[in-house]
Design an enzyme around this catalytic site. Structure first.
Site, mmCIF file in Angstrom:
data_model
loop_
_atom_site.group_PDB
_atom_site.id
_atom_site.type_symbol
_atom_site.label_atom_id
_atom_site.label_comp_id
_atom_site.label_asym_id
_atom_site.label_seq_id
_atom_site.Cartn_x
_atom_site.Cartn_y
_atom_site.Cartn_z
ATOM 1 N N GLN A 101 0.805 -1.225 0.000
ATOM 2 C CA GLN A 101 0.000 0.000 0.000
ATOM 3 C C GLN A 101 0.844 1.285 0.000
ATOM 4 O O GLN A 101 0.531 2.245 -0.691
ATOM 5 C CB GLN A 101 -0.930 -0.016 1.207
ATOM 6 N N THR B 48 -4.130 4.501 12.057
ATOM 7 C CA THR B 48 -4.714 3.597 11.071
ATOM 8 C C THR B 48 -4.160 3.950 9.696
ATOM 9 O O THR B 48 -4.076 5.130 9.338
ATOM 10 C CB THR B 48 -6.259 3.603 11.101
ATOM 11 N N GLU B 49 -3.761 2.920 8.961
ATOM 12 C CA GLU B 49 -3.027 3.128 7.706
ATOM 13 C C GLU B 49 -3.810 3.946 6.684
ATOM 14 O O GLU B 49 -3.231 4.598 5.829
ATOM 15 C CB GLU B 49 -2.658 1.775 7.100
ATOM 16 N N ASN B 50 -5.144 3.884 6.772
ATOM 17 C CA ASN B 50 -5.958 4.586 5.780
ATOM 18 C C ASN B 50 -6.072 6.074 6.060
ATOM 19 O O ASN B 50 -6.810 6.774 5.364
ATOM 20 C CB ASN B 50 -7.353 3.948 5.675
ATOM 21 N N SER B 91 0.266 9.091 5.374
ATOM 22 C CA SER B 91 0.177 7.959 6.294
ATOM 23 C C SER B 91 1.351 7.005 6.119
ATOM 24 O O SER B 91 2.049 6.660 7.076
ATOM 25 C CB SER B 91 -1.147 7.220 6.043
#
Lengths: 221, 220
Positions: A101, B48-50, B91
């Site tokens: 990601q 949180t990665e998002n 992030s």
């Protein structure tokens, strides 16, 4: 006087064609440009290469493209949130390339920032590193990862003004801000469209100069 | 807490690695359980990665929260006062850049060289690595929470991982319901064992070579 870029979904779809590479942001089903995706379905756009983080959930967002088998190849970090995507990949009906990601973010950023690639420690010693150059900088190894770029980016904003200055909301920002930099044609759907001048210049997240079209998002997304 | 066992014990002990004010990233599933066992006086900021810092758990039944605030599983979450949101690029920039103090994840396999496999089993369809590879490569301390053996009783803590890796040589600690293992340059050190178990039991259920110090502590 700033020129309005507000158009209908149908008019926006004149820029979206079969076989294109389409950047579609979103995390699971938050911050996904679903109004524009429905526009792709209505126009019957097929055979696209999608770059996204994941494929939403079954029956929503990018899942609509998966369901209709409109995607030729997808580059993403995760498909687990959509059972239908998993089924198609298991059956060999959908071609997927997994990208970590953070690497996905940086590759798209590189694509939008005119950089020839990025060096990251992520993925060293894993299957992701296979076939990629490892470059040592001051004694530390990094993987060379190449830029990603799209023909078109579909963006979901919370608010945009009529010339495309855009603001995102909470974690729905996710990939929207980066993806808006890395395509030849950038279409923003916004939950609320305001007059030019109403947004605080310091709080604008995507400059309208990067945006080609603005579309009213459907309510309730 | 003397009777705490199993997954609760794993979470209880893992939470004792946190320092006050730490920015921590907790993987989906068992790692989020650490928040139930925070020591007195320790407050952590949940990443949180998002794209948020300051997640504060699921809303109560009927409690309104912003549908645009979700955790790494896509579930609606509360955001505490002082929390903030940002884009995915920011992030992962701070995740990779060493700004996250502790990353806690689960494992399919983990080995004595600090290698982790938790994203892919050949012959089955992988869901994808999501943000795991970046988290393990970038966090200052990587802690693996895992049941000591798999469902068939086979060791998960190995000499060498057999599955495709998530990251190489990045794991610092392994916490199971039986022990705490510290990965050092010399190898895996058995630092603590659970009440009611023995060093011999841990060794018998571990494939990896373990360094046994003169004194082994207890997990509680």
């Amino acid at each position: 006087m700033a020129k309005s870029k507000v158009v209908s979904v149908d008019a926006a779809m004149e820029k979206v064609h079969d076989g294109q590479t389409v950047l579609i942001p979103g995390f699971v089903n938050v911050g996904v440009p679903e109004t524009l995706i429905k526009g792709m379905v209505a126009k019957d756009v097929k055979n696209v290469n999608v770059i996204s983080n994941n494929t939403s959930v079954k029956g929503r967002g990018i899942g609509l493209l998966v369901h209709d088998r409109r995607i030729k190849h997808i580059t993403c970090s995760h498909i687990g949130s959509n059972t239908e995507t998993v089924e198609q990949v298991v059956a060999g009906e959908l071609d997927v390339t997994f990208v970590p990601q953070g690497t996905l973010c940086e590759r798209v950023r590189a694509g939008g920032a005119g950089i020839g690639g990025i060096l990251t420690p992520t993925g060293l010693g894993t299957p992701i590193a296979e076939g990629k150059p490892v470059i040592n900088v001051d004694g530390k190894d990094f993987l060379l990862e190449k830029p990603l770029h799209g023909d078109v980016a579909l963006i979901h904003a919370w608010k945009a003004d009529k010339m495309g200055n855009a603001v995102y909301h909470r974690t729905a920002r996710n990939f929207n801000q980066i993806f808006a930099t890395a395509a030849d044609w950038v279409i923003v759907e916004a939950e609320t469209i305001v007059e030019v001048g109403e947004l605080d210049p310091d709080l604008i997240m995507t400059p309208g100069a990067l945006v080609d079209m603005v579309v009213q998002a459907e309510k309730g997304e | 807490m003397a009777n705490i066992t199993g997954r609760d014990l794993i979470a209880y002990r893992t939470a004792r690695f946190f320092e006050d004010g730490d920015l921590v990233n907790l993987g989906i599933g068992m790692p989020t359980k650490c928040l139930e066992f925070l020591p007195e006086g320790i407050d952590v900021w949940v990443d949180t990665e998002n794209g948020a810092i300051g997640l504060a758990g699921s809303p109560a039944d009927g409690e309104w929260t912003d549908p645009d605030v979700v955790d790494a599983a896509g579930a609606v979450s509360k955001l505490r006062t002082g929390g903030c949101c940002f884009d995915s690029f920011t992030s992962f920039g701070y995740i990779r850049g060493g700004h996250v103090a502790v990353s806690v994840l689960g494992a399919y396999e983990v080995d004595q060289e600090g290698n982790l496999a938790n994203w892919m089993v050949p012959g089955t369809t992988a869901a994808g690595m999501g943000g795991a590879m970046d988290l393990v490569a970038g966090a200052r301390k990587v802690i693996i929470m895992t049941e000591h053996c798999d469902k068939k009783g086979a060791p998960k803590i190995l000499k060498k991982c057999t599955l495709p890796l998530t990251a190489a040589n990045e794991v610092d600690y392994i916490v199971s319901e039986l022990c705490v293992l510290h990965r050092t340059d010399a190898g895996l050190v058995l630092e603590e064992i659970a009440p009611g178990t023995t060093v011999e039991e841990v060794v018998s259920k571990t494939d990896a070579d373990l360094i046994i110090p003169a004194t082994v502590g207890t997990m509680i």
